[in-house]
Design a protein around this motif. Structure first.
Motif, PDB file in Angstrom:
ATOM      1  N   LYS A 132      -8.405   9.621   3.879  1.00 23.19           N
ATOM      2  CA  LYS A 132      -8.825   9.738   2.483  1.00 23.19           C
ATOM      3  C   LYS A 132      -8.639   8.396   1.782  1.00 23.19           C
ATOM      4  N   HIS A 133      -9.305   8.251   0.658  1.00 23.30           N
ATOM      5  CA  HIS A 133      -9.160   7.022  -0.138  1.00 23.30           C
ATOM      6  C   HIS A 133      -7.706   6.821  -0.560  1.00 23.30           C
ATOM      7  N   SER A 134      -7.020   7.909  -0.878  1.00 25.92           N
ATOM      8  CA  SER A 134      -5.625   7.796  -1.308  1.00 25.92           C
ATOM      9  C   SER A 134      -4.747   7.265  -0.173  1.00 25.92           C
ATOM     10  N   GLU A 135      -5.028   7.658   1.059  1.00 24.69           N
ATOM     11  CA  GLU A 135      -4.256   7.144   2.188  1.00 24.69           C
ATOM     12  C   GLU A 135      -4.553   5.661   2.402  1.00 24.69           C
ATOM     13  N   PHE A 136      -5.820   5.281   2.228  1.00 24.57           N
ATOM     14  CA  PHE A 136      -6.175   3.862   2.320  1.00 24.57           C
ATOM     15  C   PHE A 136      -5.372   3.051   1.313  1.00 24.57           C
ATOM     16  N   ARG A 137      -5.300   3.528   0.073  1.00 21.20           N
ATOM     17  CA  ARG A 137      -4.568   2.812  -0.980  1.00 21.20           C
ATOM     18  C   ARG A 137      -3.072   2.738  -0.658  1.00 21.20           C
ATOM     19  N   ARG A 138      -2.514   3.828  -0.134  1.00 22.22           N
ATOM     20  CA  ARG A 138      -1.098   3.833   0.229  1.00 22.22           C
ATOM     21  C   ARG A 138      -0.824   2.820   1.335  1.00 22.22           C
ATOM     22  N   LEU A 139      -1.685   2.795   2.347  1.00 18.65           N
ATOM     23  CA  LEU A 139      -1.512   1.831   3.441  1.00 18.65           C
ATOM     24  C   LEU A 139      -1.617   0.398   2.934  1.00 18.65           C
ATOM     25  N   MET A 140      -2.584   0.162   2.053  1.00 26.76           N
ATOM     26  CA  MET A 140      -2.731  -1.181   1.481  1.00 26.76           C
ATOM     27  C   MET A 140      -1.478  -1.570   0.701  1.00 26.76           C
ATOM     28  N   ASP A 141      -0.988  -0.680  -0.148  1.00 30.89           N
ATOM     29  CA  ASP A 141       0.213  -0.963  -0.940  1.00 30.89           C
ATOM     30  C   ASP A 141       1.422  -1.208  -0.043  1.00 30.89           C
ATOM     31  N   ASP A 142       1.571  -0.376   0.987  1.00 31.41           N
ATOM     32  CA  ASP A 142       2.715  -0.516   1.890  1.00 31.41           C
ATOM     33  C   ASP A 142       2.674  -1.840   2.645  1.00 31.41           C
ATOM     34  N   GLU A 143       1.502  -2.245   3.071  1.00 27.79           N
ATOM     35  CA  GLU A 143       1.394  -3.452   3.896  1.00 27.79           C
ATOM     36  C   GLU A 143       1.430  -4.729   3.065  1.00 27.79           C
ATOM     37  N   PHE A 144       0.731  -4.740   1.943  1.00 29.01           N
ATOM     38  CA  PHE A 144       0.555  -5.983   1.190  1.00 29.01           C
ATOM     39  C   PHE A 144       1.293  -6.017  -0.143  1.00 29.01           C
ATOM     40  N   GLY A 145       1.875  -4.896  -0.545  1.00 27.24           N
ATOM     41  CA  GLY A 145       2.513  -4.804  -1.847  1.00 27.24           C
ATOM     42  C   GLY A 145       1.493  -4.353  -2.884  1.00 27.24           C
ATOM     43  N   PRO A 146       1.936  -3.581  -3.882  1.00 25.86           N
ATOM     44  CA  PRO A 146       1.000  -3.040  -4.874  1.00 25.86           C
ATOM     45  C   PRO A 146       0.185  -4.094  -5.615  1.00 25.86           C
ATOM     46  N   GLY A 147       0.788  -5.218  -5.938  1.00 25.28           N
ATOM     47  CA  GLY A 147       0.051  -6.266  -6.649  1.00 25.28           C
ATOM     48  C   GLY A 147      -0.996  -6.929  -5.787  1.00 25.28           C
ATOM     49  N   ASN A 148      -0.634  -7.289  -4.586  1.00 28.89           N
ATOM     50  CA  ASN A 148      -1.568  -7.968  -3.686  1.00 28.89           C
ATOM     51  C   ASN A 148      -2.638  -7.042  -3.131  1.00 28.89           C
ATOM     52  N   ALA A 149      -2.303  -5.782  -2.921  1.00 28.11           N
ATOM     53  CA  ALA A 149      -3.259  -4.844  -2.324  1.00 28.11           C
ATOM     54  C   ALA A 149      -4.537  -4.751  -3.151  1.00 28.11           C
ATOM     55  N   GLY A 150      -4.388  -4.654  -4.462  1.00 28.95           N
ATOM     56  CA  GLY A 150      -5.556  -4.554  -5.332  1.00 28.95           C
ATOM     57  C   GLY A 150      -6.409  -5.809  -5.303  1.00 28.95           C
ATOM     58  N   VAL A 151      -5.755  -6.954  -5.264  1.00 31.92           N
ATOM     59  CA  VAL A 151      -6.486  -8.225  -5.214  1.00 31.92           C
ATOM     60  C   VAL A 151      -7.239  -8.344  -3.888  1.00 31.92           C
ATOM     61  N   ILE A 152      -6.581  -7.998  -2.801  1.00 33.14           N
ATOM     62  CA  ILE A 152      -7.228  -8.073  -1.487  1.00 33.14           C
ATOM     63  C   ILE A 152      -8.422  -7.131  -1.431  1.00 33.14           C
ATOM     64  N   ALA A 153      -8.244  -5.903  -1.881  1.00 28.91           N
ATOM     65  CA  ALA A 153      -9.336  -4.928  -1.837  1.00 28.91           C
ATOM     66  C   ALA A 153     -10.523  -5.345  -2.703  1.00 28.91           C
ATOM     67  N   ALA A 154     -10.239  -6.027  -3.800  1.00 26.60           N
ATOM     68  CA  ALA A 154     -11.297  -6.400  -4.735  1.00 26.60           C
ATOM     69  C   ALA A 154     -11.990  -7.716  -4.392  1.00 26.60           C
ATOM     70  N   THR A 155     -11.313  -8.601  -3.641  1.00 25.21           N
ATOM     71  CA  THR A 155     -11.878  -9.940  -3.471  1.00 25.21           C
ATOM     72  C   THR A 155     -12.156 -10.360  -2.030  1.00 25.21           C
ATOM     73  N   LEU A 156     -11.446  -9.793  -1.062  1.00 23.62           N
ATOM     74  CA  LEU A 156     -11.609 -10.196   0.334  1.00 23.62           C
ATOM     75  C   LEU A 156     -12.889  -9.597   0.908  1.00 23.62           C
ATOM     76  N   VAL A 157     -13.839 -10.450   1.282  1.00 25.14           N
ATOM     77  CA  VAL A 157     -15.097  -9.959   1.864  1.00 25.14           C
ATOM     78  C   VAL A 157     -14.876  -9.712   3.353  1.00 25.14           C
ATOM     79  N   LEU A 158     -15.171  -8.503   3.773  1.00 27.08           N
ATOM     80  CA  LEU A 158     -15.024  -8.110   5.175  1.00 27.08           C
ATOM     81  C   LEU A 158     -16.303  -8.484   5.921  1.00 27.08           C
ATOM     82  N   PRO A 159     -16.227  -9.414   6.857  1.00 23.57           N
ATOM     83  CA  PRO A 159     -17.435  -9.912   7.529  1.00 23.57           C
ATOM     84  C   PRO A 159     -18.274  -8.826   8.204  1.00 23.57           C
ATOM     85  N   SER A 160     -17.614  -7.823   8.756  1.00 22.95           N
ATOM     86  CA  SER A 160     -18.368  -6.780   9.460  1.00 22.95           C
ATOM     87  C   SER A 160     -19.157  -5.892   8.502  1.00 22.95           C
ATOM     88  N   LEU A 161     -18.751  -5.863   7.235  1.00 22.50           N
ATOM     89  CA  LEU A 161     -19.423  -5.009   6.243  1.00 22.50           C
ATOM     90  C   LEU A 161     -20.180  -5.814   5.199  1.00 22.50           C
TER      91      LEU A 161
END
Length: 76
Positions: free
Chosen positions: A2-31
């Protein structure tokens, strides 16, 4: 996933502050999109998560996130 699990994994791995920045700005080459835009377009959150992990070098052992306590469904 689920989207909520994706957000939890992002927060856990990168920290809540960085997770949002990564999700919003990092372009995924495969997509050819950011994680946020890919999710908004309906791409499977698991695929987005694994693409972020690949690009950011997240080790295999951390791709499932941290263990969470099991909730008691009986209320007791």
């Amino acid at each position: 996933m689920k989207h909520s699990e994706f957000r939890r994994l992002m927060d856990d791995e990168f920290g809540p502050g960085n997770a949002g920045v990564i999700a919003a700005t990092l372009v995924l080459p495969s997509l050819l999109e950011t994680a946020d835009r890919a999710l908004d377009a309906g791409v499977d959150p698991r695929r987005v998560w694994l693409d972020v992990c690949d690009l950011q070098g997240v080790p295999e052992g951390r791709r499932f996130g941290r263990d969470l306590p099991v909730r008691d469904r009986d209320g007791g």
